[in-house]
Write a protein that holds these residues in place. Sequence first.
Motif, mmCIF file in Angstrom:
data_model
loop_
_atom_site.group_PDB
_atom_site.id
_atom_site.type_symbol
_atom_site.label_atom_id
_atom_site.label_comp_id
_atom_site.label_asym_id
_atom_site.label_seq_id
_atom_site.Cartn_x
_atom_site.Cartn_y
_atom_site.Cartn_z
ATOM 1 N N GLY A 192 62.550 34.302 7.227
ATOM 2 C CA GLY A 192 62.149 33.954 5.882
ATOM 3 C C GLY A 192 62.847 34.867 4.893
ATOM 4 N N ALA A 193 64.117 34.606 4.638
ATOM 5 C CA ALA A 193 64.900 35.461 3.744
ATOM 6 C C ALA A 193 64.241 35.586 2.377
ATOM 7 C CB ALA A 193 66.307 34.894 3.591
ATOM 8 N N SER A 194 63.356 34.660 2.057
ATOM 9 C CA SER A 194 62.665 34.729 0.766
ATOM 10 C C SER A 194 61.718 35.926 0.699
ATOM 11 C CB SER A 194 61.893 33.436 0.521
ATOM 12 O OG SER A 194 60.926 33.266 1.535
ATOM 13 N N GLU A 195 61.325 36.483 1.843
ATOM 14 C CA GLU A 195 60.409 37.618 1.855
ATOM 15 C C GLU A 195 61.121 38.971 1.900
ATOM 16 O OE1 GLU A 195 57.279 37.181 4.731
ATOM 17 O OE2 GLU A 195 57.326 35.009 4.499
ATOM 18 N N ALA A 196 62.421 38.979 2.089
ATOM 19 C CA ALA A 196 63.183 40.227 2.105
ATOM 20 C C ALA A 196 63.287 40.755 0.671
ATOM 21 C CB ALA A 196 64.571 39.980 2.674
ATOM 22 N N PRO A 197 63.396 42.077 0.494
ATOM 23 C CA PRO A 197 63.545 42.621 -0.854
ATOM 24 C C PRO A 197 64.812 42.077 -1.512
ATOM 25 C CG PRO A 197 63.829 44.334 0.811
ATOM 26 C CD PRO A 197 63.429 43.101 1.521
ATOM 27 N N LYS A 198 64.757 41.918 -2.819
ATOM 28 C CA LYS A 198 65.875 41.288 -3.521
ATOM 29 C C LYS A 198 66.636 42.239 -4.435
ATOM 30 C CE LYS A 198 63.893 36.793 -3.021
ATOM 31 N NZ LYS A 198 63.351 37.221 -1.780
ATOM 32 N N VAL A 199 65.914 43.114 -5.157
ATOM 33 C CA VAL A 199 66.558 44.001 -6.129
ATOM 34 C C VAL A 199 65.958 45.390 -6.026
ATOM 35 C CG1 VAL A 199 67.027 44.409 -8.586
ATOM 36 C CG2 VAL A 199 66.939 42.076 -7.725
ATOM 37 N N LEU A 200 66.820 46.403 -5.953
ATOM 38 C CA LEU A 200 66.367 47.785 -5.971
ATOM 39 C C LEU A 200 66.005 48.147 -7.409
ATOM 40 C CD1 LEU A 200 66.048 50.531 -4.481
ATOM 41 C CD2 LEU A 200 68.411 51.010 -5.145
ATOM 42 N N THR A 201 64.733 48.500 -7.636
ATOM 43 C CA THR A 201 64.292 48.835 -8.998
ATOM 44 C C THR A 201 63.897 50.289 -9.161
ATOM 45 O OG1 THR A 201 62.056 48.041 -8.479
ATOM 46 C CG2 THR A 201 63.550 46.489 -9.549
ATOM 47 N N GLY A 202 63.851 51.044 -8.069
ATOM 48 C CA GLY A 202 63.516 52.458 -8.171
ATOM 49 C C GLY A 202 63.844 53.203 -6.896
ATOM 50 N N ALA A 203 64.197 54.484 -7.043
ATOM 51 C CA ALA A 203 64.495 55.320 -5.879
ATOM 52 C C ALA A 203 64.210 56.766 -6.227
ATOM 53 C CB ALA A 203 65.955 55.155 -5.465
ATOM 54 N N GLY A 204 63.731 57.499 -5.236
ATOM 55 C CA GLY A 204 63.491 58.914 -5.442
ATOM 56 C C GLY A 204 62.466 59.460 -4.493
ATOM 57 N N SER A 205 62.508 60.750 -4.283
ATOM 58 C CA SER A 205 61.578 61.506 -3.435
ATOM 59 C C SER A 205 61.296 60.813 -2.098
ATOM 60 C CB SER A 205 60.270 61.814 -4.167
ATOM 61 O OG SER A 205 59.559 60.634 -4.466
ATOM 62 N N GLY A 206 62.366 60.377 -1.444
ATOM 63 C CA GLY A 206 62.228 59.821 -0.105
ATOM 64 C C GLY A 206 61.740 58.400 -0.040
ATOM 65 N N GLY A 207 61.726 57.672 -1.133
ATOM 66 C CA GLY A 207 61.247 56.304 -1.104
ATOM 67 C C GLY A 207 62.008 55.384 -2.034
ATOM 68 N N LEU A 208 61.849 54.090 -1.814
ATOM 69 C CA LEU A 208 62.495 53.065 -2.622
ATOM 70 C C LEU A 208 61.447 52.100 -3.147
ATOM 71 C CD1 LEU A 208 65.434 52.114 -0.216
ATOM 72 C CD2 LEU A 208 65.457 53.817 -2.034
ATOM 73 N N VAL A 209 61.760 51.457 -4.254
ATOM 74 C CA VAL A 209 60.909 50.410 -4.813
ATOM 75 C C VAL A 209 61.790 49.192 -5.042
ATOM 76 C CG1 VAL A 209 59.442 49.722 -6.749
ATOM 77 C CG2 VAL A 209 59.398 52.085 -5.941
ATOM 78 N N PHE A 210 61.325 48.036 -4.575
ATOM 79 C CA PHE A 210 62.070 46.797 -4.726
ATOM 80 C C PHE A 210 61.300 45.800 -5.573
ATOM 81 C CE2 PHE A 210 63.734 48.509 -0.735
ATOM 82 C CZ PHE A 210 65.099 48.437 -0.989
ATOM 83 N N ASP A 211 62.021 45.034 -6.350
ATOM 84 C CA ASP A 211 61.495 43.902 -7.110
ATOM 85 C C ASP A 211 60.397 44.305 -8.095
ATOM 86 O OD1 ASP A 211 63.217 42.326 -5.526
ATOM 87 O OD2 ASP A 211 61.677 42.154 -3.983
ATOM 88 N N GLY A 212 60.348 45.572 -8.487
ATOM 89 C CA GLY A 212 59.359 46.038 -9.449
ATOM 90 C C GLY A 212 57.934 46.019 -8.944
ATOM 91 N N ARG A 213 57.746 45.913 -7.638
ATOM 92 C CA ARG A 213 56.402 45.866 -7.053
ATOM 93 C C ARG A 213 55.916 47.283 -6.780
ATOM 94 N NH1 ARG A 213 57.411 42.149 -2.178
ATOM 95 N NH2 ARG A 213 55.176 42.146 -1.909
ATOM 96 N N PRO A 214 54.628 47.505 -6.821
ATOM 97 C CA PRO A 214 54.098 48.856 -6.619
ATOM 98 C C PRO A 214 54.162 49.350 -5.178
ATOM 99 C CG PRO A 214 52.304 47.297 -6.874
ATOM 100 C CD PRO A 214 53.578 46.538 -7.150
ATOM 101 N N VAL A 215 54.552 48.504 -4.247
ATOM 102 C CA VAL A 215 54.633 48.891 -2.840
ATOM 103 C C VAL A 215 55.906 49.711 -2.624
ATOM 104 C CG1 VAL A 215 54.845 48.037 -0.481
ATOM 105 C CG2 VAL A 215 53.371 46.858 -2.107
ATOM 106 N N ALA A 216 55.746 50.909 -2.086
ATOM 107 C CA ALA A 216 56.895 51.781 -1.846
ATOM 108 C C ALA A 216 57.428 51.591 -0.432
ATOM 109 C CB ALA A 216 56.491 53.233 -2.052
ATOM 110 N N TRP A 217 58.701 51.828 -0.276
ATOM 111 C CA TRP A 217 59.357 51.841 1.023
ATOM 112 C C TRP A 217 59.690 53.295 1.314
ATOM 113 C CZ3 TRP A 217 61.413 47.306 3.691
ATOM 114 C CH2 TRP A 217 60.995 46.104 3.124
ATOM 115 N N ALA A 218 59.005 53.893 2.264
ATOM 116 C CA ALA A 218 59.151 55.316 2.559
ATOM 117 C C ALA A 218 60.226 55.542 3.624
ATOM 118 C CB ALA A 218 57.824 55.887 3.046
ATOM 119 N N LEU A 219 60.938 56.643 3.476
ATOM 120 C CA LEU A 219 61.942 57.020 4.467
ATOM 121 C C LEU A 219 61.250 57.266 5.802
ATOM 122 C CD1 LEU A 219 64.903 57.788 5.062
ATOM 123 C CD2 LEU A 219 64.286 60.128 4.450
ATOM 124 N N CYS A 220 61.658 56.543 6.838
ATOM 125 C CA CYS A 220 61.008 56.687 8.140
ATOM 126 C C CYS A 220 61.940 57.214 9.218
ATOM 127 C CB CYS A 220 60.375 55.367 8.584
ATOM 128 S SG CYS A 220 61.544 54.038 8.897
#
Length: 133
Positions: A81-109
């Motif tokens: 479901g490629a529609s569920e993959a992140p589309k745009v990087l909207t934030g980065a810093g302190s070991g994490g990323l934010v995509f599509d302006g959503r409050p859910v963070a992607w943490a460095l694992c």
Amino acid sequence: MRFDGIIKQVKAQRCAGFSYACSDPAARFRDVLTVYCDGRLLFERFCAGEAAGRVCALWARKGADDTGRILWEDDTCDDCGASEAPKVLTGAGSGGLVFDGRPVAWALCEQRRTDAFNGYGTLKTWFLCRFGK
């Protein structure tokens, strides 16, 4: 926002790539995005439970454009479901990323020194980190 800073960090650490996991507690799957030293991106989706395993992999071999929009190749994944993959990087810093302006963070694992399964062996990783693409 661009991935250039992250790619520079990956090369500085002499790694094949950095993997980021979605920290959404309501998610049914474990989603992981890997940023490789040559700018390629890999979205992997893993199922949970007794039969846990990788459901699919979606590549962006050209990475992202100047605005941070990820250039996914939909033909590389049959069922994710490629529609569920992140589309745009909207934030980065302190070991994490934010995509599509959503409050859910992607943490460095994981900082992957090599990733032979996806084509980043020791020699290729060394070459890419030293000399670029």
